[in-house]
Structures are given as C-alpha cells and as structure tokens.
Design an enzyme around this catalytic site. Structure first.
Site, short mmCIF file in Angstrom:
data_model
loop_
_atom_site.label_atom_id
_atom_site.label_comp_id
_atom_site.label_asym_id
_atom_site.label_seq_id
_atom_site.Cartn_x
_atom_site.Cartn_y
_atom_site.Cartn_z
N GLY A 22 34.42 98.74 71.85
CA GLY A 22 34.38 97.51 71.06
C GLY A 22 34.05 96.31 71.95
O GLY A 22 33.98 96.43 73.18
N VAL A 24 35.82 93.57 72.70
CA VAL A 24 36.88 93.13 73.62
C VAL A 24 37.16 94.20 74.67
O VAL A 24 37.22 93.90 75.87
CB VAL A 24 38.18 92.80 72.84
CG1 VAL A 24 39.30 92.44 73.79
CG2 VAL A 24 37.93 91.66 71.85
N SER A 116 45.61 88.22 67.04
CA SER A 116 44.44 87.41 66.67
C SER A 116 44.97 86.13 66.02
O SER A 116 46.00 86.18 65.33
CB SER A 116 43.58 88.18 65.69
OG SER A 116 42.72 87.29 65.01
N SER A 117 44.25 85.03 66.19
CA SER A 117 44.78 83.75 65.70
C SER A 117 44.92 83.72 64.18
O SER A 117 45.66 82.90 63.64
CB SER A 117 43.89 82.59 66.16
OG SER A 117 42.59 82.76 65.64
N CYS A 118 44.20 84.62 63.46
CA CYS A 118 44.30 84.58 62.00
C CYS A 118 45.62 85.13 61.49
O CYS A 118 45.86 85.17 60.30
CB CYS A 118 43.14 85.34 61.36
SG CYS A 118 43.25 87.09 61.66
N TYR A 145 45.19 92.59 57.58
CA TYR A 145 44.96 92.63 59.03
C TYR A 145 46.08 91.87 59.74
O TYR A 145 46.62 92.31 60.75
CB TYR A 145 43.59 91.99 59.31
CG TYR A 145 43.20 91.89 60.75
CD1 TYR A 145 42.71 93.01 61.42
CD2 TYR A 145 43.30 90.70 61.45
CE1 TYR A 145 42.33 92.92 62.75
CE2 TYR A 145 42.92 90.59 62.77
CZ TYR A 145 42.44 91.70 63.41
OH TYR A 145 42.06 91.62 64.73
N LYS A 149 48.77 93.26 62.48
CA LYS A 149 48.75 92.73 63.85
C LYS A 149 50.09 92.07 64.21
O LYS A 149 50.54 92.16 65.35
CB LYS A 149 47.60 91.73 64.00
CG LYS A 149 46.24 92.41 64.14
CD LYS A 149 46.13 92.95 65.56
CE LYS A 149 44.90 93.77 65.80
NZ LYS A 149 44.87 94.31 67.17
N THR A 173 41.64 83.85 70.05
CA THR A 173 41.09 83.11 68.93
C THR A 173 39.83 83.83 68.42
O THR A 173 39.66 85.02 68.68
CB THR A 173 40.85 81.65 69.35
OG1 THR A 173 40.35 80.94 68.25
CG2 THR A 173 39.88 81.55 70.52
N HIS A 188 31.48 88.59 61.89
CA HIS A 188 32.05 87.25 61.94
C HIS A 188 30.92 86.22 61.92
O HIS A 188 29.74 86.56 62.09
CB HIS A 188 32.90 87.07 63.20
CG HIS A 188 34.18 87.85 63.14
ND1 HIS A 188 34.39 89.00 63.84
CD2 HIS A 188 35.32 87.63 62.43
CE1 HIS A 188 35.60 89.46 63.58
NE2 HIS A 188 36.18 88.65 62.73
N TRP A 211 27.45 80.42 54.69
CA TRP A 211 28.52 80.57 53.70
C TRP A 211 29.50 79.40 53.73
O TRP A 211 29.81 78.87 54.80
CB TRP A 211 29.33 81.84 53.94
CG TRP A 211 28.58 83.12 53.83
CD1 TRP A 211 27.29 83.29 53.41
CD2 TRP A 211 29.07 84.43 54.17
NE1 TRP A 211 26.97 84.62 53.45
CE2 TRP A 211 28.03 85.33 53.90
CE3 TRP A 211 30.28 84.92 54.65
CZ2 TRP A 211 28.17 86.71 54.13
CZ3 TRP A 211 30.43 86.28 54.87
CH2 TRP A 211 29.38 87.16 54.60
O1 GFB Z 1 34.04 84.40 61.17
P1 GFB Z 1 34.56 84.52 59.80
O2 GFB Z 1 34.03 85.63 58.98
O3 GFB Z 1 36.12 84.66 59.80
O4 GFB Z 1 34.22 83.15 58.99
P2 GFB Z 1 37.42 83.75 59.76
C1 GFB Z 1 34.46 81.90 59.53
C2 GFB Z 1 33.87 80.83 58.64
O5 GFB Z 1 32.44 80.88 58.72
C3 GFB Z 1 34.20 80.95 57.15
C4 GFB Z 1 31.88 80.85 57.43
O6 GFB Z 1 34.45 79.66 56.64
C5 GFB Z 1 32.93 81.55 56.56
O7 GFB Z 1 32.74 81.25 55.19
N1 GFB Z 1 30.56 81.49 57.43
C6 GFB Z 1 29.37 80.86 57.22
C7 GFB Z 1 30.27 82.78 57.61
N2 GFB Z 1 28.34 81.70 57.23
C8 GFB Z 1 28.88 82.93 57.49
C9 GFB Z 1 28.29 84.23 57.63
O8 GFB Z 1 27.08 84.43 57.52
N3 GFB Z 1 29.16 85.24 57.93
C10 GFB Z 1 30.52 85.04 58.06
N4 GFB Z 1 31.31 86.08 58.36
N5 GFB Z 1 31.09 83.82 57.89
C11 GFB Z 1 38.47 86.00 60.41
C12 GFB Z 1 39.38 87.03 59.80
O9 GFB Z 1 38.54 84.87 59.65
O10 GFB Z 1 38.85 85.66 61.72
C13 GFB Z 1 39.51 88.19 60.68
O11 GFB Z 1 38.91 87.39 58.53
C14 GFB Z 1 39.62 87.86 62.16
O12 GFB Z 1 40.63 88.89 60.25
C15 GFB Z 1 38.77 86.69 62.61
O13 GFB Z 1 40.94 87.60 62.50
C16 GFB Z 1 39.10 86.20 64.00
O14 GFB Z 1 37.55 82.93 60.99
O15 GFB Z 1 37.50 82.97 58.48
#
Ligand code: GFB
Length: 323
Positions: A22, A24, A116-118, A145, A149, A173, A188, A211
């Site tokens: 992975g 990390v 994880s910070s979430c 998740y 965690k 983070t 992500h 998004w």
């Molecule tokens: O990185 P992300 O999927 O996770 O999304 P989280 C972060 C922000 O980016 C959200 C926006 O507000 C999404 O709506 N975003 C914009 C997008 N465009 C995109 C895109 O194309 N793809 C994605 N994925 N997001 C995660 C947790 O939360 O954080 C996990 O769901 C994990 O469990 C991770 O802990 C570190 O930061 O919102």
C-alpha cells in the site's frame, strides 16, 4: 515538554511492515531501507490474509518480528467509504484485532498502529488535539472505517495498560504520494484530481468537475514525509496516547484543485458539483505534541504534489498499473 531521547531500532532487527504494497506501507519500507534496516518481513495480502486470525497468529509465531508497523487497511475516499460500510468495518476490525493480539502473543517488542484523522468527531474543535478523540459524533460518510480504526488505536493503549506491551498509535492526516490509488471514483481527492486534470489536459476538455462545494478544508501530508515521522515515533515515543502527525497546514478543496491544475499544466475551467458530498467541513490536526517532542514535517503540499505528479507520469509511461 522537551525533545524525547532516541532509542534506535537496531539495524539488524526483524521488522514486519503489514501492508507494504500500500501507499503508506511502501513508504515505511523505503524509509527503513534508507536508514539501513534490511531485515524486513513482508507479506502481500495474497500471501497472508490479515483477516484470517489463525493465519496471522501462525505467521507471527513463526517469524517472531521484533518491531511491527501496522499499515495494512481497507481504505478509500468518501464515495468508497459510504458505499461499503460493512466491508470497511469488518475488514479493518479484523486486521486490528488479529495483528495486535497476534503481536502480543508473539512477543513483538514494539508495534506502531496507524489511525487516520477522519476518526475524530465530525465537528471537533480545530485544530484537533489528541484528547478530542471520542468526544463527539463521527462523520457519517466514514463511520465504519472510523469505528474500526478507533478500536485498533484503543487496543494499543489497552495492551500497554494490561500487559505492558510497547504498542503505540499514530494519527496521520489525509495522505498522498507514490503508490496512491488514482481510481476515478474510489480514490481520495488529491489523486482523483491529478488524474482528472491530467486527462482533461490531454483531451483538451474545457472544464473539470470537482465534487462538492469546494469549501471543505483538508490537510494533506506527503507519504514519504509521514514515513519519516512514523520511524521517528518508533524510535522516540512510548505512551498510551496516540500521536497526531501531519503538517498543521490546510487548504480548501477549491485551492487544492487550483494547485493541481497548475502542477499538471491544465488551464481550463474548474466546476464544482454540489450534488456530491462535502464530508467533514474541516479536519486540521494539532501537531503541537509531536513538534514539542522533536519531530517536524519537511515536505509541503506544493513539493509533494510535484513529486506525486512525476510518479503518476512514470507509472503511465510504464503502463504497469493499467490507469
Ligand atoms: O479525499 P476524500 O475522498 O475524503 O474527499 P475525505 C475530500 C473532499 O474532496 C470531499 C472532495 O469534500 C470531496 O467531496 N472532492 C472533490 C473529491 N473532487 C473529488 C474527487 O474527484 N474525488 C474525491 N474522492 N473527492 C476520507 C475518508 O474523507 O478521508 C476516509 O472517507 C479517509 O475514510 C480519508 O479517512 C483520510 O477527506 O472527505
């Protein structure tokens, strides 16, 4: 608080990095090799299924590693988490209980587990301190998740309390870097945007859809810099409380999109899609404890983005990853 003394990992020590394929785990392996630790025990998920308790215990009993980094997890972005809560929950719970109890039975000298910070409360005061864990409701998009965690993190504290095991936990983070998942939906935000902007540049698309509202704030940490901090924790920190580890710097998703567009060289429009979830409005970690204890990040977002885009291009050229 003064800087902590270093208790070096002996260079010949047997070290298990769970999840080395992975993002990390791969960065931890690079860091360990860089400092001369080559006696690494590595198993892919095909060779060792960490959700299989018997297999995990047997592996640990026969290998008897002295140190263990538990970086194996089922991870995904906001969409993947919200679509598959049962899987994110049970797999991460099983990995935590099997790896931690198995390490206890096998007499592992020191173990580091990754949170994880979430997993902090959705509306935790910012910046989020270690003591904010379990003080409020979780973000619903990644509740499963987070619960798994949190269990892993607390297990480390309980094994220290009951058995005196030197098990510690780190709270990274939002991470990014080489080895990241660039899947268009399941990844992500940072790798997703690299891919979207790169493809839009190649096809000459006039706009890229991002998004959500663009307003959520996130802290992004380059994974090789994180690995430096994890090895630092292994050599310096022993305690029941987990440690936040990040940059202490945040950007909005809109700012991030602009930075990715600049890094990739895309000059079209950036359009937000509010029908997609924003997730937690903000999650900035308070890293004052690890700073006071003696570790500080060195690679910032801009530099990390450039390195990650260069890695992404290399992978595209090699054609190995099928993106
Ligand atoms: O990185 P992300 O999927 O996770 O999304 P989280 C972060 C922000 O980016 C959200 C926006 O507000 C999404 O709506 N975003 C914009 C997008 N465009 C995109 C895109 O194309 N793809 C994605 N994925 N997001 C995660 C947790 O939360 O954080 C996990 O769901 C994990 O469990 C991770 O802990 C570190 O930061 O919102």
């Amino acid at each position: 608080m003064s800087a902590l003394p270093r208790i070096p990992i002996p260079r010949e020590a047997k070290i298990w990095v769970a999840g080395h394929n992975g993002m990390v785990g791969g960065a931890i392996v690079r860091k360990l090799r860089e400092i001369g630790c080559d006696n690494l025990v590595l198993r892919s998920s095909k060779e060792l299924d960490l959700t299989d308790q018997r297999a995990t215990f047997d592996f640990l009993q026969s290998e008897k590693p002295e140190y263990a980094f538990i970086a194996a997890a089922k991870v995904g972005g906001i969409w993947a988490n919200s679509q598959a809560p049962a899987e994110f929950g049970w797999i991460n719970l099983a990995i935590a209980t099997n790896a931690i109890h198995g390490a206890h039975l096998a007499g592992v000298r020191k173990l580091l587990y990754l949170g994880s910070s979430c997993i902090y409360p959705r509306l935790a005061p910012q910046p989020i301190r270690e003591s904010d864990l379990l003080t409020g409701a979780l973000e619903p998009t990644n509740e499963a998740y987070a619960v798994a965690k949190i269990a892993g993190l607390r297990l480390c504290a309980w094994y220290r309390r009951q058995y005196g095991d030197d098990f510690i936990a780190a709270m990274p983070t939002n991470l990014f870097g080489p080895g990241d998942n660039f899947h268009p939906e399941k990844s992500h935000v940072l790798p997703a945007l690299i891919r979207k902007f790169h493809e839009a540049k190649l096809s000459g698309a006039p706009e890229v859809i991002v998004w959500g509202s663009g307003r959520p704030l996130r802290e992004f940490h380059y994974v090789d810099d994180l690995a430096d901090g994890l090895v630092w924790l292994m050599e310096h920190y022993s305690g029941e409380e987990h440690r936040n580890i990040g940059t202490g710097e945040e950007v909005s998703i809109a700012q991030l999109a602009k930075m990715v567009a600049e890094t990739v060289g895309y000059s079209g429009r950036i359009v937000f899609d509010p029908s997609k979830p924003d997730g937690t409005p903000r999650k900035l970690m308070d890293c004052s404890k690890i700073h006071a204890e003696g570790w500080h990040h060195r690679i910032g977002l801009r530099e990390g983005l450039e390195k990650t885009y260069a890695w992404f291009l290399e992978q595209k050229e090699s054609g190995l990853r099928g993106w």
